[in-house]
Design an enzyme around this catalytic site. Structure first.
Site, PDB file in Angstrom:
ATOM      1  CG  ASN A   9      -1.764   1.713   2.026  1.00  0.00           C
ATOM      2  OD1 ASN A   9      -1.360   2.169  -0.023  1.00  0.00           O
ATOM      3  ND2 ASN A   9      -2.424   0.919   2.649  1.00  0.00           N
ATOM      4  CD1 TRP A  10       3.731   1.020  -2.997  1.00  0.00           C
ATOM      5  CD2 TRP A  10       3.457   2.071  -5.032  1.00  0.00           C
ATOM      6  NE1 TRP A  10       4.026   0.535  -4.091  1.00  0.00           N
ATOM      7  CE2 TRP A  10       4.213   1.278  -5.461  1.00  0.00           C
ATOM      8  CE3 TRP A  10       3.433   3.533  -6.156  1.00  0.00           C
ATOM      9  CZ2 TRP A  10       4.146   0.861  -6.571  1.00  0.00           C
ATOM     10  CZ3 TRP A  10       4.552   2.921  -7.100  1.00  0.00           C
ATOM     11  CH2 TRP A  10       4.496   2.127  -7.514  1.00  0.00           C
ATOM     12  CE  LYS A  11      -0.016   2.823   4.867  1.00  0.00           C
ATOM     13  NZ  LYS A  11      -0.167   3.279   6.344  1.00  0.00           N
ATOM     14  CG  HIS A  92      -6.213   1.751   5.520  1.00  0.00           C
ATOM     15  ND1 HIS A  92      -5.464   3.234   6.177  1.00  0.00           N
ATOM     16  CD2 HIS A  92      -4.417   0.718   4.982  1.00  0.00           C
ATOM     17  CE1 HIS A  92      -4.360   2.442   6.643  1.00  0.00           C
ATOM     18  NE2 HIS A  92      -3.741   1.421   5.570  1.00  0.00           N
ATOM     19  CD  GLU A  94      -3.149   5.507   7.052  1.00  0.00           C
ATOM     20  OE1 GLU A  94      -2.973   5.548   5.238  1.00  0.00           O
ATOM     21  OE2 GLU A  94      -1.781   4.949   7.763  1.00  0.00           O
ATOM     22  CD  GLU A 164      -3.115  -2.455   7.997  1.00  0.00           C
ATOM     23  OE1 GLU A 164      -1.966  -2.584   6.368  1.00  0.00           O
ATOM     24  OE2 GLU A 164      -3.860  -1.158   7.276  1.00  0.00           O
ATOM     25  N   GLY A 170       2.915   2.143  10.764  1.00  0.00           N
ATOM     26  CA  GLY A 170       3.499   3.102  10.898  1.00  0.00           C
ATOM     27  C   GLY A 170       4.356   3.941  12.241  1.00  0.00           C
ATOM     28  CB  SER A 209       5.646  -2.283  11.415  1.00  0.00           C
ATOM     29  OG  SER A 209       5.209  -0.119  12.259  1.00  0.00           O
ATOM     30  N   GLY A 230       2.638  -1.148   4.391  1.00  0.00           N
ATOM     31  CA  GLY A 230       2.870   0.171   4.155  1.00  0.00           C
ATOM     32  C   GLY A 230       4.108   0.429   3.632  1.00  0.00           C
ATOM     33  N   GLY A 231       5.299   1.465   4.721  1.00  0.00           N
ATOM     34  CA  GLY A 231       6.771   1.959   4.696  1.00  0.00           C
ATOM     35  C   GLY A 231       7.360   0.817   3.429  1.00  0.00           C
TER      36      GLY A 231
END
Ligand code: 13P
Length: 248
Positions: A9-11, A92, A94, A164, A170, A209, A230-231
């Site tokens: 997930n590149w966000k 998600h 977010e 999640e 993150g 993470s 993510g990251g």
């Protein structure tokens, strides 16, 4: 055996040049390994052009619950299909916390995705306050029930669930393998009570993470079937190592 599936997930990260370099690195390294990248809307065409014919599929990070019409700024499921998407993330944390998406809206997005032939990656997970007050299972059950009540348990045969925990996203704080496995087993058990076959086949990803350094210990858990990253999905070597750990 259930398949393992890792999705990035590149966000809201990336750009044409960065994406080209990242995708060019992923493509040969992940040849033969099924993986997914969920990119920002404007880069779907780029993902399609770069990844067509590879073992990497692509998807979006959000979708409108509406099929078409006067909904300025929204993107429909059929538009995602036009760009070759296989997957779309719905619910998600977010989106839930920053954009106020309710369980009901998430269920509508899930239905819209499936109606168009996309596979929704349905995110569920508790906040830190919820974990500390002992309501993790109740929260996850409520989030799942919204979708099961709207779409039926059988719809999960054409979906992926991503657990999640919000406190692990993150933050560098991964759920321990025991904490993650416990919630994954709860999710599978809850679904098995309704339909054992669907539960047995359901891919349940862990997200929060995940990095190359902790992927292997998570991926060997019996109810963890991959990850939503993510990251670390923005760093070619990290994402490749995570996908390889899941594929083992
Ligand atoms: P991080 O891997 O950056 O913690 O993000 C997880 C996530 O939210 C994936 O959807």
């Amino acid at each position: 055996m259930r398949k393992k599936l890792v999705a990035g997930n590149w966000k809201m990260h990336g750009g044409l040049a960065e994406n080209a370099a990242l995708l060019a690195a992923l493509k040969p390294a992940l040849a033969g390994i099924e993986a997914v990248v969920c990119v920002p809307f404007p880069y779907l065409a780029q993902a399609q052009a770069e990844l067509a014919g590879s073992s990497i599929t692509w998807g979006a990070q959000n979708v409108s619950e509406q099929a078409k019409g006067a909904f300025t700024g929204e993107v429909s499921a059929s538009m995602l299909l036009d760009f070759g998407c296989t997957y779309v993330i719905v619910g998600h944390s977010e989106r839930r916390s920053l954009y106020g998406e309710s369980d009901e809206l998430v269920a509508k997005k899930y239905l819209a995705a499936q109606a168009a032939g996309l596979t929704p990656i349905l995110c569920v997970g508790e906040s830190l306050a919820e974990r500390e007050s002992g309501v993790t299972e109740a929260v996850v059950a409520r989030q799942l029930d919204a979708v099961i009540n709207a779409a039926g348990v059988v719809s999960l045969a054409k979906a992926v669930v991503a657990y999640e925990p919000v406190w692990a996203i993150g933050t560098g704080k991964t759920a321990s393998q025991e904490q993650a496995q416990a919630v994954h087993a709860f999710i599978r058990g809850k679904i098995a009570a309704l339909d054992a076959d669907v539960a047995d086949q359901l891919v349940i990803q862990y997200g929060g993470s995940v990095k190359a350094a902790n992927a292997a210990e998570l991926m060997v858990q019996s109810d963890i079937d991959g990850g939503l990253i993510g990251g670390a999905s923005l760093v070619a070597d990290e994402f490749i190592a995570i996908c390889r750990a899941a594929a083992k």
